[in-house]
Write a protein that holds these residues in place. Structure first.
Motif, mmCIF file in Angstrom:
data_model
loop_
_atom_site.group_PDB
_atom_site.id
_atom_site.type_symbol
_atom_site.label_atom_id
_atom_site.label_comp_id
_atom_site.label_asym_id
_atom_site.label_seq_id
_atom_site.Cartn_x
_atom_site.Cartn_y
_atom_site.Cartn_z
ATOM 1 N N ILE A 25 2.472 -16.633 19.735
ATOM 2 C CA ILE A 25 2.380 -17.114 18.354
ATOM 3 C C ILE A 25 3.732 -17.726 18.016
ATOM 4 O O ILE A 25 4.769 -17.086 18.184
ATOM 5 C CB ILE A 25 2.043 -15.965 17.391
ATOM 6 C CG1 ILE A 25 0.662 -15.392 17.719
ATOM 7 C CG2 ILE A 25 2.101 -16.439 15.947
ATOM 8 C CD1 ILE A 25 0.292 -14.158 16.922
ATOM 9 N N LYS A 26 3.710 -18.974 17.540
ATOM 10 C CA LYS A 26 4.950 -19.675 17.215
ATOM 11 C C LYS A 26 5.317 -19.413 15.759
ATOM 12 O O LYS A 26 4.507 -19.616 14.858
ATOM 13 C CB LYS A 26 4.783 -21.177 17.451
ATOM 14 C CG LYS A 26 6.057 -21.963 17.276
ATOM 15 C CD LYS A 26 5.849 -23.413 17.682
ATOM 16 C CE LYS A 26 7.122 -24.211 17.580
ATOM 17 N NZ LYS A 26 6.891 -25.607 18.013
ATOM 18 N N ILE A 27 6.564 -18.965 15.571
ATOM 19 C CA ILE A 27 7.068 -18.638 14.235
ATOM 20 C C ILE A 27 8.397 -19.346 14.020
ATOM 21 O O ILE A 27 9.265 -19.318 14.887
ATOM 22 C CB ILE A 27 7.253 -17.120 14.072
ATOM 23 C CG1 ILE A 27 5.899 -16.419 14.142
ATOM 24 C CG2 ILE A 27 7.961 -16.789 12.762
ATOM 25 C CD1 ILE A 27 5.965 -14.933 13.975
ATOM 26 N N LYS A 28 8.536 -19.981 12.856
ATOM 27 C CA LYS A 28 9.808 -20.594 12.464
ATOM 28 C C LYS A 28 10.494 -19.654 11.481
ATOM 29 O O LYS A 28 9.860 -19.135 10.561
ATOM 30 C CB LYS A 28 9.582 -21.955 11.814
ATOM 31 C CG LYS A 28 9.113 -23.007 12.785
ATOM 32 C CD LYS A 28 9.035 -24.365 12.119
ATOM 33 C CE LYS A 28 8.653 -25.425 13.123
ATOM 34 N NZ LYS A 28 8.609 -26.766 12.491
ATOM 35 N N LEU A 29 11.799 -19.466 11.692
ATOM 36 C CA LEU A 29 12.594 -18.581 10.833
ATOM 37 C C LEU A 29 13.829 -19.309 10.321
ATOM 38 O O LEU A 29 14.430 -20.093 11.057
ATOM 39 C CB LEU A 29 13.033 -17.340 11.613
ATOM 40 C CG LEU A 29 11.940 -16.409 12.112
ATOM 41 C CD1 LEU A 29 12.537 -15.340 13.011
ATOM 42 C CD2 LEU A 29 11.216 -15.776 10.945
ATOM 43 N N ARG A 30 14.235 -19.017 9.107
ATOM 44 C CA ARG A 30 15.448 -19.610 8.537
ATOM 45 C C ARG A 30 16.713 -19.037 9.151
ATOM 46 O O ARG A 30 17.752 -19.681 9.174
ATOM 47 C CB ARG A 30 15.490 -19.377 7.027
ATOM 48 C CG ARG A 30 14.465 -20.199 6.272
ATOM 49 C CD ARG A 30 14.564 -19.918 4.813
ATOM 50 N NE ARG A 30 14.114 -18.527 4.621
ATOM 51 C CZ ARG A 30 13.961 -17.956 3.466
ATOM 52 N NH1 ARG A 30 14.254 -18.600 2.371
ATOM 53 N NH2 ARG A 30 13.537 -16.723 3.381
ATOM 54 N N ALA A 31 16.645 -17.836 9.655
ATOM 55 C CA ALA A 31 17.835 -17.142 10.184
ATOM 56 C C ALA A 31 18.368 -17.846 11.432
ATOM 57 O O ALA A 31 17.597 -18.338 12.249
ATOM 58 C CB ALA A 31 17.485 -15.702 10.521
ATOM 59 N N PRO A 32 19.683 -17.859 11.582
ATOM 60 C CA PRO A 32 20.279 -18.431 12.799
ATOM 61 C C PRO A 32 20.154 -17.457 13.970
ATOM 62 O O PRO A 32 20.005 -16.255 13.777
ATOM 63 C CB PRO A 32 21.749 -18.627 12.419
ATOM 64 C CG PRO A 32 21.998 -17.572 11.394
ATOM 65 C CD PRO A 32 20.704 -17.425 10.630
ATOM 66 N N ALA A 33 20.248 -18.003 15.158
ATOM 67 C CA ALA A 33 20.135 -17.183 16.374
ATOM 68 C C ALA A 33 21.502 -16.670 16.801
ATOM 69 O O ALA A 33 21.964 -16.914 17.911
ATOM 70 C CB ALA A 33 19.490 -17.998 17.480
ATOM 71 N N VAL A 34 22.177 -15.982 15.900
ATOM 72 C CA VAL A 34 23.493 -15.401 16.209
ATOM 73 C C VAL A 34 23.516 -13.939 15.771
ATOM 74 O O VAL A 34 22.959 -13.586 14.737
ATOM 75 C CB VAL A 34 24.653 -16.161 15.516
ATOM 76 C CG1 VAL A 34 24.808 -17.537 16.095
ATOM 77 C CG2 VAL A 34 24.458 -16.233 14.025
ATOM 78 N N GLU A 35 24.145 -13.115 16.582
ATOM 79 C CA GLU A 35 24.372 -11.709 16.267
ATOM 80 C C GLU A 35 23.104 -10.955 15.857
ATOM 81 O O GLU A 35 23.145 -10.082 14.996
ATOM 82 C CB GLU A 35 25.436 -11.587 15.171
ATOM 83 C CG GLU A 35 26.767 -12.168 15.577
ATOM 84 C CD GLU A 35 27.776 -12.159 14.456
ATOM 85 O OE1 GLU A 35 27.478 -11.629 13.362
ATOM 86 O OE2 GLU A 35 28.881 -12.680 14.684
ATOM 87 N N GLY A 36 21.968 -11.303 16.429
ATOM 88 C CA GLY A 36 20.725 -10.590 16.152
ATOM 89 C C GLY A 36 20.087 -10.896 14.819
ATOM 90 O O GLY A 36 19.131 -10.224 14.422
ATOM 91 N N LYS A 37 20.591 -11.889 14.100
ATOM 92 C CA LYS A 37 20.036 -12.195 12.774
ATOM 93 C C LYS A 37 18.592 -12.678 12.853
ATOM 94 O O LYS A 37 17.771 -12.325 12.017
ATOM 95 C CB LYS A 37 20.907 -13.226 12.063
ATOM 96 C CG LYS A 37 22.239 -12.678 11.636
ATOM 97 C CD LYS A 37 23.068 -13.697 10.914
ATOM 98 C CE LYS A 37 24.421 -13.110 10.541
ATOM 99 N NZ LYS A 37 25.267 -14.080 9.863
ATOM 100 N N ALA A 38 18.269 -13.496 13.849
ATOM 101 C CA ALA A 38 16.896 -13.986 13.993
ATOM 102 C C ALA A 38 15.950 -12.842 14.368
ATOM 103 O O ALA A 38 14.817 -12.791 13.887
ATOM 104 C CB ALA A 38 16.825 -15.103 15.019
ATOM 105 N N ASN A 39 16.408 -11.915 15.201
ATOM 106 C CA ASN A 39 15.574 -10.765 15.568
ATOM 107 C C ASN A 39 15.291 -9.892 14.348
ATOM 108 O O ASN A 39 14.161 -9.443 14.142
ATOM 109 C CB ASN A 39 16.235 -9.939 16.664
ATOM 110 C CG ASN A 39 16.259 -10.658 17.988
ATOM 111 O OD1 ASN A 39 15.449 -11.527 18.254
ATOM 112 N ND2 ASN A 39 17.216 -10.308 18.831
ATOM 113 N N ALA A 40 16.297 -9.641 13.534
ATOM 114 C CA ALA A 40 16.117 -8.846 12.321
ATOM 115 C C ALA A 40 15.192 -9.569 11.338
ATOM 116 O O ALA A 40 14.328 -8.939 10.724
ATOM 117 C CB ALA A 40 17.468 -8.567 11.670
ATOM 118 N N ALA A 41 15.353 -10.881 11.220
ATOM 119 C CA ALA A 41 14.496 -11.660 10.325
ATOM 120 C C ALA A 41 13.052 -11.654 10.819
ATOM 121 O O ALA A 41 12.115 -11.594 10.020
ATOM 122 C CB ALA A 41 15.011 -13.092 10.217
#
Length: 88
Positions: A25-41
Motif C-alpha cells: 500500500i503506497k502512503i505519502k507522508l509529510r514527515a521527512p525521512a530523517v531520525e525516524g520521523k517518517a516511521n513515527a508519522a
C-alpha cells in the motif's frame, strides 16, 4: 494479527493513502525521512486511519527503507487493507 507491506513516500504535501504499489500500500507522508520521523508519522497515521492504538502497530522490517513491513495486532490483513484502501 496482520502483516502488511507499505511503500512510503516522505516529504509529501499531505498525509494520504495513494493506492496500491505492487503488493504494498503506497502512503505519502509529510514527515521527512530523517531520525525516524517518517516511521513515527507512519505509525501515527495508521493508528488514526485504522482507529487503533499506536502500540498495536509494530515495524517489522524497513526502518531505513521506503519499503516497510508492518505488523498490526488486533486486525486481519484483509480488514487492515480494506480500511486503508476504501477511502481512496
Amino acid at each position: 494479527m496482520a502483516i502488511v507491506r507499505f511503500h512510503v513516500v516522505p516529504n509529501a504535501k499531505s498525509d494520504t493513502v495513494v493506492g496500491e504499489h505492487g503488493d504494498a500500500i503506497k502512503i505519502k507522508l509529510r514527515a521527512p525521512a530523517v531520525e525516524g520521523k517518517a516511521n513515527a508519522a507512519l505509525r501515527c497515521f495508521l493508528a488514526n486511519r485504522l482507529n487503533i492504538q499506536q502500540r498495536a502497530i509494530i515495524l517489522e522490517h524497513g526502518e531505513r527503507s521506503r519499503h516497510k513491513v508492518i505488523r498490526i495486532d488486533g486486525l486481519s490483513e484483509h480488514d487492515a487493507r480494506r480500511r486503508l484502501l476504501e477511502a481512496i
